[in-house]
Design a protein around this motif. Structure first.
Motif, PDB file in Angstrom:
ATOM      1  N   GLY A 183       1.535  -0.019   0.392  1.00 19.13           N
ATOM      2  CA  GLY A 183       1.800  -1.295  -0.525  1.00 19.13           C
ATOM      3  C   GLY A 183       0.511  -1.696  -0.641  1.00 19.13           C
ATOM      4  N   ALA A 184      -0.597  -1.697   0.206  1.00 20.78           N
ATOM      5  CA  ALA A 184      -2.058  -2.348  -0.068  1.00 20.78           C
ATOM      6  C   ALA A 184      -2.607  -1.316  -0.908  1.00 20.78           C
ATOM      7  CB  ALA A 184      -2.615  -2.303   1.307  1.00 20.78           C
ATOM      8  N   GLN A 202      -1.195   0.246  -3.549  1.00 24.17           N
ATOM      9  CA  GLN A 202      -0.580  -0.116  -4.667  1.00 24.17           C
ATOM     10  C   GLN A 202      -1.160  -1.086  -5.670  1.00 24.17           C
ATOM     11  OE1 GLN A 202       3.583  -0.026  -3.799  1.00 24.17           O
ATOM     12  NE2 GLN A 202       3.816   2.156  -3.985  1.00 24.17           N
ATOM     13  N   ARG A 203      -1.654  -2.349  -4.486  1.00 24.47           N
ATOM     14  CA  ARG A 203      -2.123  -3.455  -5.035  1.00 24.47           C
ATOM     15  C   ARG A 203      -3.640  -3.373  -5.410  1.00 24.47           C
ATOM     16  NH1 ARG A 203       1.559  -5.276  -1.044  1.00 24.47           N
ATOM     17  NH2 ARG A 203      -0.555  -5.284   0.777  1.00 24.47           N
ATOM     18  N   ARG A 237       4.571   2.050   5.170  1.00 26.40           N
ATOM     19  CA  ARG A 237       5.081   1.114   3.950  1.00 26.40           C
ATOM     20  C   ARG A 237       3.916   0.047   3.694  1.00 26.40           C
ATOM     21  NH1 ARG A 237       9.889  -0.759   5.720  1.00 26.40           N
ATOM     22  NH2 ARG A 237      10.523   1.264   5.499  1.00 26.40           N
ATOM     23  N   HIS A 238       3.481  -0.471   4.815  1.00 27.60           N
ATOM     24  CA  HIS A 238       2.602  -1.604   4.426  1.00 27.60           C
ATOM     25  C   HIS A 238       1.271  -1.208   4.049  1.00 27.60           C
ATOM     26  CE1 HIS A 238       0.451  -5.358   5.686  1.00 27.60           C
ATOM     27  NE2 HIS A 238      -0.388  -4.609   5.827  1.00 27.60           N
ATOM     28  N   ASP A 293      -5.933  -5.922   5.363  1.00 27.39           N
ATOM     29  CA  ASP A 293      -5.888  -5.209   4.390  1.00 27.39           C
ATOM     30  C   ASP A 293      -7.266  -4.941   3.274  1.00 27.39           C
ATOM     31  OD1 ASP A 293      -3.260  -4.704   4.870  1.00 27.39           O
ATOM     32  OD2 ASP A 293      -2.274  -5.900   3.095  1.00 27.39           O
TER      33      ASP A 293
END
Length: 208
Positions: free
Chosen positions: A19-20, A22-23, A15-16, A110
């Motif tokens: 998320g990276a 997606q950003r 998930r982490h 990240d």
């Protein structure tokens, strides 16, 4: 837009990382698998630019997946970047020898991970300082700098690895050695190639 496929069975870490992705405006994750079987089925369909994979998975070892997709001589193969907690020399070298294009240890930031993915998509071979130290020990251990199979590090390759092992990023290595960042990346990729005799033989056979 570069595409990446994630193989990671830890739901929190997955998930982490997702998320990276997606950003990031220039990265699109096209798939995620927590098991080898799912990755085997989906990778040929999604054909990502980069395969980002952990090694230890519930239904097997991703070394097998790397070997299957890293040494293929078909028209498409992903750039393979290992992202693992396994930092021992045996596992690292086994992954590289099986066809991994880069090896990063979990725990990096990240931005470091995203830069590694971008580098892998460009055909570079991202390498973290800890991995550089292990490769340097392996290929630079013998007095004549010869590894098993006869591979040798050039003086430039040794210099690059030493600085990477000290934590310098590609641009800093280039500044200190008066090389371009592209030349530094080329030397690192050449080092990986010297650890991949099986893959080199396959690729050589595919163009002969």
């Amino acid at each position: 837009m570069l595409t990446v496929y994630l193989v990671e069975d830890d739901p929190l870490l997955a998930r982490h990382v997702l998320g990276a992705f997606q950003r990031a405006s220039d990265v699109r994750c096209v798939g995620h698998a927590a098991r080898l079987s799912q990755a085997r089925d989906e990778l040929p369909l999604f054909r990502p630019d980069v395969l980002l994979t952990d090694l230890g998975l519930p239904d097997g070892d991703a070394i097998d997946l790397i070997r299957e997709f890293g040494c293929t001589d078909v028209a498409w193969r992903p750039n393979i970047l290992v992202f693992s907690v396994f930092g021992d020399e045996v596992r690292v070298l086994e992954a590289i020898e099986s066809g991994a294009d880069g090896y990063f240890l979990k725990g990096c930031s990240d931005p470091e991970l995203l830069d590694a993915v971008r580098g892998a998509a460009r055909g570079e071979s991202p390498i973290s300082p800890g991995i550089a130290r292990q490769v340097l020990r392996r290929l630079g251990a013998a007095p004549a700098h010869a590894a098993a199979g006869g591979a040798r590090l050039s003086p430039a390759e040794q210099a690059v690895l030493r600085l990477v092992a000290q934590g310098y990023v590609t641009e800093e290595v280039g500044e200190r050695l008066m090389m371009t960042a592209h030349t530094v990346a080329t030397h690192v990729r050449a080092v990986y190639g010297k650890l991949q005799p099986a893959r080199t033989e396959v690729l050589a056979g595919s163009v002969s």
